[in-house]
Write a protein that holds these residues in place. Structure first.
Motif, PDB file in Angstrom:
ATOM      1  N   ILE A 231       0.849  -1.207   0.000  1.00 17.62           N
ATOM      2  CA  ILE A 231       0.000   0.000   0.000  1.00 17.62           C
ATOM      3  C   ILE A 231       0.877   1.247   0.000  1.00 17.62           C
ATOM      4  O   ILE A 231       0.659   2.192  -0.776  1.00 17.62           O
ATOM      5  CB  ILE A 231      -0.955  -0.009   1.230  1.00 17.62           C
ATOM      6  N   ILE A 232       1.899   1.252   0.842  1.00 22.81           N
ATOM      7  CA  ILE A 232       2.744   2.440   0.973  1.00 22.81           C
ATOM      8  C   ILE A 232       3.545   2.683  -0.308  1.00 22.81           C
ATOM      9  O   ILE A 232       3.622   3.823  -0.792  1.00 22.81           O
ATOM     10  CB  ILE A 232       3.654   2.313   2.228  1.00 22.81           C
ATOM     11  N   SER A 233       4.105   1.629  -0.905  1.00 22.70           N
ATOM     12  CA  SER A 233       4.923   1.882  -2.105  1.00 22.70           C
ATOM     13  C   SER A 233       4.050   2.366  -3.259  1.00 22.70           C
ATOM     14  O   SER A 233       4.430   3.275  -3.994  1.00 22.70           O
ATOM     15  CB  SER A 233       5.760   0.662  -2.489  1.00 22.70           C
ATOM     16  N   GLU A 234       2.844   1.811  -3.380  1.00 25.34           N
ATOM     17  CA  GLU A 234       1.963   2.263  -4.477  1.00 25.34           C
ATOM     18  C   GLU A 234       1.461   3.696  -4.232  1.00 25.34           C
ATOM     19  O   GLU A 234       1.409   4.508  -5.154  1.00 25.34           O
ATOM     20  CB  GLU A 234       0.800   1.282  -4.641  1.00 25.34           C
ATOM     21  N   LEU A 235       1.120   4.019  -2.973  1.00 26.93           N
ATOM     22  CA  LEU A 235       0.664   5.390  -2.682  1.00 26.93           C
ATOM     23  C   LEU A 235       1.778   6.395  -2.951  1.00 26.93           C
ATOM     24  O   LEU A 235       1.540   7.483  -3.486  1.00 26.93           O
ATOM     25  CB  LEU A 235       0.199   5.518  -1.232  1.00 26.93           C
ATOM     26  N   LYS A 236       3.010   6.026  -2.581  1.00 26.21           N
ATOM     27  CA  LYS A 236       4.120   6.960  -2.796  1.00 26.21           C
ATOM     28  C   LYS A 236       4.451   7.091  -4.281  1.00 26.21           C
ATOM     29  O   LYS A 236       4.904   8.150  -4.724  1.00 26.21           O
ATOM     30  CB  LYS A 236       5.337   6.534  -1.979  1.00 26.21           C
ATOM     31  N   ALA A 237       4.205   6.015  -5.060  1.00 27.62           N
ATOM     32  CA  ALA A 237       4.401   6.123  -6.508  1.00 27.62           C
ATOM     33  C   ALA A 237       3.372   7.079  -7.109  1.00 27.62           C
ATOM     34  O   ALA A 237       3.676   7.892  -7.978  1.00 27.62           O
ATOM     35  CB  ALA A 237       4.302   4.748  -7.155  1.00 27.62           C
ATOM     36  N   ARG A 238       2.124   6.994  -6.607  1.00 25.52           N
ATOM     37  CA  ARG A 238       1.066   7.868  -7.143  1.00 25.52           C
ATOM     38  C   ARG A 238       1.166   9.295  -6.625  1.00 25.52           C
ATOM     39  O   ARG A 238       0.746  10.232  -7.297  1.00 25.52           O
ATOM     40  CB  ARG A 238      -0.313   7.307  -6.775  1.00 25.52           C
TER      41      ARG A 238
END
Ligand code: 1CP
Length: 347
Positions: A231-238
């Motif tokens: 969740i954190i890596s995808e949110l930070k990518a977005r």
């Protein structure tokens, strides 16, 4: 950090700054201990109607900011709205808590709505965020949130809150594919839900894994650490630069290295571990949040003052956001909250 955000002490602590006075907010700061909350909830009719009424949800979010001047406001909503948006029936039994239809079979898992459909239900929540963005004072940080997949799954599998998360552990043992499939569905839907909150104006997001403490060994890695990391890596990518707080409640030794393993900017600490232990073992990796025992909000007095000072002192050498170790309870005295804040700010 933009010039405008220099006023926001929560964002500064999340960026790793050690401030002379820690910024403060409180889990469940909008809640039944406040008479103005009870009045607005009565106006809304019931708890879920309050969550889905943007004007009134924004109003209860703002009430503790007006009364106490907390450094952060947390969106008023609930972790169980996401399963509702995925198609389960949710209601609250008066005096007992949440109830929902269960998801324990491959057919029930397959019958959940696709992730793209969640916004049909959750749009009023994003509207609450937009209202708050307009109405909050410039120094107040707006926090969005969701439940972590494991914690949300424990309610979906049992159909209610449980003391030991027994039904979720039983499904994990009996039908690991369905259990892991549910965790995956929740992980992806949580990314979209939090992302929409950020697009509406949330400046920080927090992931509540209230029942992380009952996951042991490899299960903790697979169902608390791995979903949070995804969740954190995808949110930070977005949303590059988005600060994220993770709360693996009662993780104990699992707190060690949690920020590094998941990419969280801050780990929230419950009050089952001492602030000195958390400073030595968790704050070494960055910002921490916590961890005053919420019972002090009921009992008050000199013990509250002393315990508040101890938490401030224990975490004073690194980045720290003052908070309780868990939510404030309905029997708390609003005067004790004022005393806690005065102690933090005046020493
Ligand atoms: O007014 C009422 O009677 C309802 C009480 C209430 C409130 C005020 C519930 C029902 N939810 C909330 C709001 C809420 N829930 C917020 C809003 C913002 C704030 O903190 O001020 C947040 C962040 C939550 C998160 C939440 N809901 C969690 C994770 C945090 C935690 O406390 O561990 C969990 C586990 C829930 C589920 C839930 N919702 C409500 C209750 C009573 C419960 C817990 C049920 C149980 O004991 O298992």
């Amino acid at each position: 950090m933009t010039e405008q955000n220099r006023d926001k002490t929560i964002l500064r602590a999340l960026a790793g700054e050690v401030l002379p006075t820690p910024p403060v907010w409180m889990m469940r700061q909008a809640g039944r201990y406040l008479p103005e909350y009870r009045a607005t909830r009565a106006q809304a009719g019931d708890f879920l109607s309050l969550c889905y009424n943007p004007e009134l949800a924004a109003e209860v979010t703002l009430q503790p900011i007006r009364r106490y001047g907390f450094d952060a406001a947390i969106l008023f909503a609930d972790i169980l709205l996401l399963p509702q948006a995925l198609g389960v029936d949710l209601w609250f039994e008066t005096g007992e808590g949440p109830r929902m239809t269960t998801v324990t079979t491959p057919a029930e898992l397959a019958a959940l709505k696709p992730r793209a459909a969640i916004h049909d239900t959750l749009n009023p929540i994003y509207e609450t965020v937009r209202i708050l963005k307009r109405e909050l004072p410039s120094e107040t940080t707006l926090i969005g949130f969701a439940g972590a997949p494991w914690t949300v799954a424990t309610y979906m599998i049992a159909g209610r809150g449980t003391k030991d998360q027994g039904p979720a552990h039983a499904l994990k043992a009996a039908d690991r594919a369905t259990f892991a499939g549910l965790i995956d569905v929740l992980t992806e839907a949580t990314i979209d839900y939090l992302s929409a909150q950020v697009e509406a104006g949330a400046e920080v997001v927090k992931l509540f894994d209230s029942w992380a403490g009952s996951l042991k060994g490899a299960d903790f890695e697979d169902f608390a650490v791995a979903p949070a990391a995804r969740i954190i890596s995808e949110l930070k990518a977005r949303h590059p630069g988005l600060p994220i707080i993770a709360f693996p409640r009662e993780a104990g030794e699992g707190y060690i290295g949690f920020a590094k393993k998941t990419g969280a900017d801050c780990v929230a600490i419950d009050n089952s571990v001492s602030a000195d232990w958390a400073a030595a073992n968790v704050q070494v990796d960055g910002c921490v949040q916590g961890n005053l025992d919420p019972r002090h909000m009921v009992t008050g007095g000199e013990a509250l003052v002393q315990a508040t000072r101890e938490v401030v002192k224990a975490f004073s050498k690194g980045p720290h956001i003052f908070n309780l170790g868990h939510g404030i309870t309905p029997d708390a005295d609003p005067e004790n909250v004022a005393l806690m804040i005065e102690t933090i700010r005046k020493g």
